[in-house]
Design a protein around this motif. Structure first.
Motif, PDB file in Angstrom:
ATOM      1  N   VAL A  87       1.119  -0.811   0.185  1.00 19.65           N
ATOM      2  CA  VAL A  87       0.229   0.015  -0.005  1.00 19.65           C
ATOM      3  C   VAL A  87       0.900   1.459  -0.212  1.00 19.65           C
ATOM      4  O   VAL A  87       0.267   2.166   0.152  1.00 19.65           O
ATOM      5  CB  VAL A  87      -1.158   0.120   1.281  1.00 19.65           C
ATOM      6  N   ALA A 121      -4.892   3.863   2.914  1.00 23.94           N
ATOM      7  CA  ALA A 121      -3.953   3.216   3.315  1.00 23.94           C
ATOM      8  C   ALA A 121      -3.232   4.221   4.846  1.00 23.94           C
ATOM      9  O   ALA A 121      -2.583   3.177   5.725  1.00 23.94           O
ATOM     10  CB  ALA A 121      -3.621   3.339   2.552  1.00 23.94           C
ATOM     11  N   ASP A 130      -3.513  -2.336  -6.554  1.00 26.69           N
ATOM     12  CA  ASP A 130      -2.823  -2.453  -5.238  1.00 26.69           C
ATOM     13  C   ASP A 130      -1.636  -3.334  -5.130  1.00 26.69           C
ATOM     14  O   ASP A 130       0.018  -3.009  -5.709  1.00 26.69           O
ATOM     15  CB  ASP A 130      -2.709  -2.676  -3.441  1.00 26.69           C
TER      16      ASP A 130
END
Length: 890
Positions: free
Chosen positions: A730, A749, A851
């Protein structure tokens, strides 16, 4: 949660993180700040329900601590820190066990002196050595000094040792309240020990007796059953002929022929057919020609040697049993110094026997044995040559010579070793103490068997008097009758308000100093208490009994007694005895038992074995958090090998906590820190928080079960997954430098990262207190060690699936491995890639596709193909060329 604890805020100003972080120097930085701000001070202004009290083991102050101390004390400290973060006011005192033989031996070698109570006090005495010679100083080379001079040197040296011990404990990071400390030789401890003894005496639980007992000839003191250590000892069997009236011989085998003049009977088993005709008759001893009976007793071993043995007063504990149960005479020949008594006993009437005894008089048992053996070989009363053997022999745990049994006047406290029922009680004292053991919660629980076995196997009461010098005096005087004889039955005791007293100096009420030792006067008891007689009262001494009633009500009975498993029979049991007799209750609810530290040969580390490792060098080399990590990785009750490799892992973990926290906390690039779980919206972010929630539950449950190792293990396992997988997955979205994601995705995140760091710092705080405090200081005020322990409520509102993170981690590992095996840069792009994914995981992987593609630099198509397999497989791929590295501006 207590008012002093930090509230968990949801929004904080941007962290202030140093440009470079390091684990070096954190001990000095934070130890000073903790001390200055009283972070670990006990708050007495709370209800007892809000107190967690610890009966801290007082280390023996006789030289230096070793790594085994660091090991077990770290276990306790993790528990103390956890309870403090749970909102408890933690009573965590420190004591110093500074009386007894270890200190006396250290003083003898350190200053080159020995105590001679017959000498007068010299107020200007200067010891011949200051700091020792680096080796033991033989007794003959030690300067004799008065008892008072010797005690003063003991007190001087223990003060210096305590300073070095405290410095090491602070370096290790023990969260002790240093305003609550004591010495087992201090005035407060003396008063408690003397008062408890006098109360035992008043209730009939303490008594004196002239009886055979184990004696150490080196230290010139009686030894209790709990202090015995069985060791193999070389010897020889000698076949000796006792003479029957008809001229025939009865052969016995013995390893102690020097005790022949103390022989009072021959004993065989009542069922042994070989000796049926002999029972009730008499025989004469070889060499000394003393008539003794032949008797039957079931403790005789028919299959050992000749099946018949001589009973001497006294050669071993079996002799004592036979002497007592068969009502035999007492014929002692061994003096307290381990030598044969000088005067020829009157029971030896034969001229040859008296001459043989005279040859032995004044000799050590070894020299006397040689004289007797040579004489019996000449007379033919010893058949054949002595046969070598190894036998198990009792030693004092601190001694190096076998114990002897001598008759002496000693003081005892009833402990269930002999038949005794307290007034008003239905069960015996032994049964009561067994029941107490069942009430106590042992950790690990299987250690309770050791307590039970010890109590069931007791065969004597607790001998508490010692013929030594540096210890708590027995608070007694004895009357001297009109003929100048000491009347030991006329015991004079002080009033409790006078305590502590030293009977060798102080005078009993109603007498004057000039009556000491005079007819119609008194004498003072010179014996001191066994060191366990004081240490058995550590909960009362530390808790303020007879000193601070308000404190005592808040902390006693205590919550936990931490200690090593090998002293269950001594410290744990004796403390239970004293609390049971005085308060009719247990002294604590829980007992946590640490194992031993083993050297590379799997032997216990101990000062006596000379295989110990001193800890300060380890703390300086690896850092305190690293050494604590090694210690905390070991379970209670388990013996653990000394392992510096484990310390290196601990240092790596501490450094990673610093670096990963800095990385995660600064991804907001100056924005406020958001810890609101409602802002965690992305699937993988919700997954990591959900997994974190489970870690918090498991770590909390583990600590509540006194399982610090489990709490560390689950926290560490999650943390490495967080660092190696989630943080990597992330980080691009959290930075969002290129604006690929929308604002809420980036916030999700960053918020998840902040929540994990904020939670992990607290989960690691009991184990890595210095690194945890350093991270905490970057973004919060106060101390992490008074902050709230992570709770499940904090993480409510995030409905995530931990399997999302597991699936993403598995895919990430596979995609990284390709580049590693091809030996290309991690920044090398995938021009295309195909993943075969177990059907049940396809949907999970789709949730993190974006991601995953970004962090592994997938620039082309990433195909996900369902498969019937049970793991993710990279079935096809094409790699491009890694772009040149561009240094980003901060």
């Amino acid at each position: 949660m207590s008012a002093s604890q930090s509230k968990i805020q949801r929004t904080l100003p941007a962290p202030t993180v140093p440009d470079r972080v390091s684990a070096d120097g954190l001990e000095e930085k934070w130890s000073t700040r903790w001390n200055d701000s009283d972070v670990y001070a006990f708050n007495e202004d709370v209800d007892r329900s809000q107190v967690f009290s610890i009966d801290t083991p007082p280390p023996t102050v006789s030289g230096s601590l070793h790594v085994g101390h660091v090991f077990s004390y770290t276990h306790t400290d993790t528990l103390a820190r956890y309870q403090r973060m749970r909102g408890k006011s933690v009573f965590y005192p420190m004591g110093w066990d500074d009386n007894g033989l270890p200190t006396e031996r250290r003083v003898q070698n350190y200053y080159g002196v020995r105590c001679d109570p017959s000498l007068p006090y010299d107020p200007s005495f200067t010891p011949p050595h200051e700091g020792g010679t680096g080796k033991s100083i033989k007794n003959r080379d030690q300067v004799p000094i008065s008892r008072k001079n010797f005690v003063e040197l003991c007190e001087r040296l223990t003060v210096e040792d305590e300073k070095s011990f405290e410095a090491l404990w602070r370096r290790l990071g023990l969260s002790v309240d240093w305003d609550h400390n004591y010495q087992t030789i201090g005035k407060r401890a003396q008063k408690v020990a003397q008062a408890a003894f006098l109360r035992n005496l008043a209730r009939g639980e303490a008594y004196q007796a002239q009886a055979p007992g184990l004696w150490d000839v080196t230290f010139q003191t009686a030894v209790a059953q709990a202090e015995l250590e069985a060791r193999e000892y070389p010897g020889h069997y000698h076949a000796l002929a006792f003479h029957k009236p008809d001229g025939a011989d009865v052969m016995i085998e013995t390893t102690r022929p020097e005790l022949l003049p103390a022989c009072v009977a021959l004993i065989a088993h009542p069922d042994d057919a070989r000796y049926q005709d002999l029972f009730g008759s008499t025989v004469r001893s070889p060499g000394f020609n003393v008539e003794v009976p032949v008797l039957a007793h079931p403790a005789a071993e028919m299959d050992k040697g000749a099946g018949i043995a001589m009973c001497c007063t006294f050669g071993d504990v079996t002799d004592v049993q036979w002497w007592r149960e068969l009502d035999l005479p007492t014929r002692p020949v061994l003096a307290r110094n381990g030598r044969i008594k000088q005067d020829v006993p009157d029971w030896i009437t034969d001229e040859g026997g008296r001459a043989l005894y005279a040859e032995c008089a004044g000799k050590t048992v070894f020299s006397a044995r040689k004289v007797v053996v040579e004489h019996l070989a000449e007379t033919g009363e010893m058949k054949g040559e002595p046969e070598p053997t190894q036998r198990m022999t009792n030693f004092f745990e601190k001694g190096d010579k076998p114990l002897e049994i001598v008759t002496s006047r000693q003081w005892y406290i009833r402990n269930g070793g002999r038949d005794y029922t307290r007034p008003g009680c239905e069960e015996s004292l032994n049964a009561e103490l067994l029941a107490r053991g069942k009430q106590l919660q042992f950790h690990p629980d299987y250690m309770s068997v050791r307590y039970q076995n010890w109590v069931e196997g007791l065969n004597s009461d607790w001998l508490v008097s010692r013929q030594r010098f540096f210890g708590v005096p027995l608070p007694l005087w004895y009357g001297v009758d009109a003929d100048g004889e000491v009347d030991y039955d006329n015991v004079i005791t002080p009033a409790e308000e006078r305590l502590p007293v030293d009977p060798t100096v102080d005078v009993p009420e109603g007498f004057s100093e000039d009556q000491r030792g005079q007819a119609g006067g008194f004498i003072g008891e010179t014996d001191i208490m066994d060191t366990w007689a004081t240490s058995s009262l550590t909960p009362q001494i530390a808790g303020g009994w007879l000193h601070d009633d308000a404190l005592f009500e808040k902390v006693y009975p205590m919550d936990v007694r931490p200690q090593a498993h090998d002293i269950i029979r001594t410290w744990l049991f004796s403390t239970v005895v004293r609390a049971h007799l005085e308060f009719d209750a247990l002294p604590w609810k829980h007992a946590t038992l640490s194992g031993w530290i083993l050297d590379p040969d799997r032997k216990k580390m101990s000062k006596s074995k000379g295989n110990v490792v001193t800890p300060m060098g380890l703390l300086e080399k690896h850092g305190s958090d690293a050494v604590r990590y090694w210690a905390a990785s070991a379970r209670l009750g388990a013996d653990t090998a000394f392992d510096e490799a484990q310390m290196k892992i601990g240092r790596r973990l501490a450094i990673k906590l610093l670096n990963a926290s800095k990385f995660a906390l600064t991804m907001g690039q100056g924005a406020d820190l958001d810890l609101n779980p409602l802002h965690v919206t992305e699937d993988i972010d919700r997954a990591v928080v959900a997994q974190l929630r489970e870690v918090v539950r498991q770590a909390t449950d583990a600590f509540e079960a006194f399982d610090h190792t489990r709490a560390l293990s689950v926290s560490e396992t999650f943390f490495w997954t967080f660092c190696n997988d989630y943080l990597e997955l992330v980080k691009e979205r959290a930075y969002n430098r290129d604006g690929v994601w929308n604002a809420s995705q980036a916030v999700s995140a960053r918020c998840a990262l902040a929540i994990v760091v904020d939670t992990m710092v607290r989960l690691f705080a009991p184990f890595l207190p210095f690194a945890a405090e350093e991270v905490w200081s970057w973004y919060r005020s106060g101390s992490v060690h008074t902050a709230q322990w992570p709770t499940l409520i904090e993480l409510d509102g995030v409905d995530g699936d931990p399997d999302v993170l597991h699936t993403a981690s598995a895919a990430l590992i596979k995609l990284r491995r390709i580049k590693s095996e091809k030996k290309v840069s991690p920044r090398t792009p995938y021009l295309k890639v195909s993943l075969e994914v177990p059907t049940a995981q396809v949907e999970l992987l789709e949730l993190v596709r974006e991601d995953l593609a970004k962090v592994t630099h997938v620039e082309g198509q990433m195909e996900v193909v369902p498969s019937s397999g049970d793991e993710i497989v990279v079935s096809d791929y094409e790699l491009g060329v890694a772009p040149p590295r561009v240094k980003r501006k901060k």
